[in-house]
Design a protein around this motif. Sequence first.
Motif, PDB file in Angstrom:
ATOM      1  N   THR A 118       0.569   4.435   0.719  1.00 36.58           N
ATOM      2  CA  THR A 118       0.478   5.267   1.785  1.00 36.58           C
ATOM      3  C   THR A 118       1.261   4.426   3.116  1.00 36.58           C
ATOM      4  OG1 THR A 118      -1.731   5.860   1.435  1.00 36.58           O
ATOM      5  CG2 THR A 118      -1.015   6.395   3.391  1.00 36.58           C
ATOM      6  N   ALA A 119       1.202   3.379   3.251  1.00 40.64           N
ATOM      7  CA  ALA A 119       1.848   2.760   4.133  1.00 40.64           C
ATOM      8  C   ALA A 119       3.368   2.620   3.967  1.00 40.64           C
ATOM      9  CB  ALA A 119       1.344   1.240   4.363  1.00 40.64           C
ATOM     10  N   GLY A 127       1.605  10.010   2.600  1.00 40.09           N
ATOM     11  CA  GLY A 127       1.774   8.913   3.569  1.00 40.09           C
ATOM     12  C   GLY A 127       2.687   9.264   4.887  1.00 40.09           C
ATOM     13  N   GLN A 157       2.715  -6.853   1.550  1.00 38.20           N
ATOM     14  CA  GLN A 157       3.446  -5.794   2.557  1.00 38.20           C
ATOM     15  C   GLN A 157       4.760  -6.197   2.228  1.00 38.20           C
ATOM     16  OE1 GLN A 157       1.199  -8.118   5.131  1.00 38.20           O
ATOM     17  NE2 GLN A 157      -0.305  -7.095   4.182  1.00 38.20           N
ATOM     18  N   ARG A 161       2.127  10.690   8.532  1.00 34.69           N
ATOM     19  CA  ARG A 161       2.642   9.806   9.694  1.00 34.69           C
ATOM     20  C   ARG A 161       3.352  10.929  10.622  1.00 34.69           C
ATOM     21  NH1 ARG A 161       3.975   4.682  11.443  1.00 34.69           N
ATOM     22  NH2 ARG A 161       2.143   4.246  10.097  1.00 34.69           N
ATOM     23  N   ALA A 221       4.726   6.082   4.937  1.00 30.23           N
ATOM     24  CA  ALA A 221       4.566   6.110   6.339  1.00 30.23           C
ATOM     25  C   ALA A 221       5.950   5.353   6.917  1.00 30.23           C
ATOM     26  CB  ALA A 221       3.310   5.497   7.062  1.00 30.23           C
ATOM     27  N   ARG A 222       6.249   4.196   6.218  1.00 30.11           N
ATOM     28  CA  ARG A 222       7.536   3.562   6.810  1.00 30.11           C
ATOM     29  C   ARG A 222       8.586   4.404   6.688  1.00 30.11           C
ATOM     30  NH1 ARG A 222       7.404  -2.088   7.329  1.00 30.11           N
ATOM     31  NH2 ARG A 222       9.718  -3.217   7.165  1.00 30.11           N
ATOM     32  N   ASP A 254       0.935  -1.024   0.070  1.00 34.11           N
ATOM     33  CA  ASP A 254       0.011  -0.016  -0.014  1.00 34.11           C
ATOM     34  C   ASP A 254       0.949   1.023  -0.119  1.00 34.11           C
ATOM     35  OD1 ASP A 254      -2.580   1.740   0.537  1.00 34.11           O
ATOM     36  OD2 ASP A 254      -1.603   1.926   2.372  1.00 34.11           O
TER      37      ASP A 254
END
Lengths: 340, 329
Positions: free
Chosen positions: B135-136, B173, B314, B177, B139-140, B133
């Motif tokens: 956005t994830a 993302g 993921q 975050r 963020a990561r 994803d």
Amino acid sequence: MSGLLGEPAAARAPSSTWRSLTRRPELVTLLLIVALSLTIGLINDRFFSVQNGVDLLRSSIRTGIFALGVLTVLAAGGIDVSFTAIGVFALYVTTKLTMSVWPDAPFALMALASLAIGLGLGLVNGLIVYRFRVPSLIVTIGTQYVYRGALLAFVGTAYITDLPRAMDAFGRATLLQTTTADGIRVSLPAAFLVLVAVALLTWYVLRRTLLGRAVYAVGGSLPIAERLGFNVGRVLLFVFGYAGLLAGLGGLVHGAMNRQANPFDLVGSELDIIAAVVLGGARVTGGTGSVPGTLLGVVLVVIINNSLILMGVPSTWQKVVIGAIILVASGIFARRSATA
Amino acid sequence: MKRSVLVIGAVSLVTSGLVGGAVFAQAKKYDMVTVVKITGINWFNRMEQGVKKFATDTKMNATQTGPAQADAAQQAAIIEDLIARRPAAIAVVPFSPETLEPVLKKAMDRGIVVVTHEASNQKNTMWDVEAFDNTAFGARLMDRLSKCMGGSGKYAVFVGSLTSKTHNEWADGGINRQKAAYKGMQMVATKQETYDDADKAYERAKEILRAYPDIKGFQGSASTDVAGIGRAIEEAGLAGKTCVYGTSLPSIAGKYLDTGAVDGIGFWDPADAGYVMNKVAQMVLDGKKITNGMNLGIKGYNKVSVKGKVITGQAFVDVDKSNYKQYPF
């Protein structure tokens, strides 16, 4: 129109400031630079720092080398939009060849190879323009596609980040180095000398040789230049060849400073460079333009392109601001042309 | 990553393209072809390793092909030719999803299983595989940036262009975050456009350094962003004082990871994506269902989420100085 052999002597009765400005377009560019700098400096006083000055000079190197080639073509009444494609072609072929044949080759040899490739491709432009009497804009749009397409189709599409040693060393070599109060290291690259050398050479050719006079003559009026006995074919070959030569050199210097040879690079930036030359006082219709003016035009464009974050312009607005500044500047130039 | 993929990699080997010879599928031995955006660049060479591994693991006749140039029309022509050969499945990494709609529809009409990758908006496909994803993923990257910055200080965000969907999903993302979790950090200026050009990224980074000399971090999106930022940081002698993270590839960012000018990069492994695309195609051919939370047997795709036709894993790959050499692409 000013005289066939370039601008007439500036001393001829400068009855008013405006009049002297119309005689010396570089002054207009200089005034624009001063006005713009003061404006940016008012918004953010970091503009007037050693760091900013050095960074602007550094950014002028590539644009400047290309722009001097474009100036030569514009002076002769032509236009060249293929020079970025020539630059990236010379850069990529030279780098790839060097890496596969002799990774330890001296930089001078690589520069020679780039110059030769640039000269060759530039001469092709000149030959087509002269032989077939096609407008140079059309010719160079075509050759831009051909040169770039051939590069991607036959030479390669891969990024080269592992550069020949001498090229890497050249990209890292510095002339001056200092550290700011914030602990940021600021350095002027040795490549700046290349720009200086190219500027001196171009100035000499355009102002001190018969060939230079012929360039302005052909740009001023082709039929008259022919009647005066100038060899138009030779002039066209020279200007496009010279623009190609500088493009080849500019491409290599760009790659060395950017520390990679990227075949997708450069093409697309030609309008910025042409804008710099025009803002430096050269007319697209030919017969005018000077080396100092072009260098000032380069500085102007570099300032415009590198001060938007300092001015706090949001990304979405940056293009609007760049366009507006160029419009204002060219408006001033149009006014000058009308009254000159 | 769509556009940056164009500019990665090795020499374009102009291969003959199509794999010769029709193979008659025996019972359960399917003919499966993966069509990539462009052949000969590192990214898709790596993908081919995944396709080959799938072929070895499953004894399927799985091969990879693609145009010698990143060109939507050429890719469509290759698929057109493939349809005539009637493979059981075609897995595609579309150069331009819109351009491929008609030809993929034609393939599906002829009963060929179609699976895509990096094309979550593709209409004519049975399944689209996404590594993660977006956005994830963004963020990561922010999590890693924040950890490096100790959770405080100024940072700047770069994108290839403000119109690039994936780049902006990654960037936003990360920004969101930061706003939610790392209140000590603050973003300076707006998202900066770099036009997927390392030199532009360099100029922007230099300008950020001039405008905000106390800048502590950068998050890049185009694969060339960290290379440009890294060069500016290295030149300024700030390698140890700033944190630079972004989407990139070891072949582009490697030397800056070595000097510490870039601290870490993130991406996904095309070999795994190639493997999973073929795996999904095989499952469709075998009449198996693909469900939310399913394990597709490859790391990063152990618990995929399924929404509509899009399968999302993921499959983040976090890389820094210590491990980038394991990913030679």
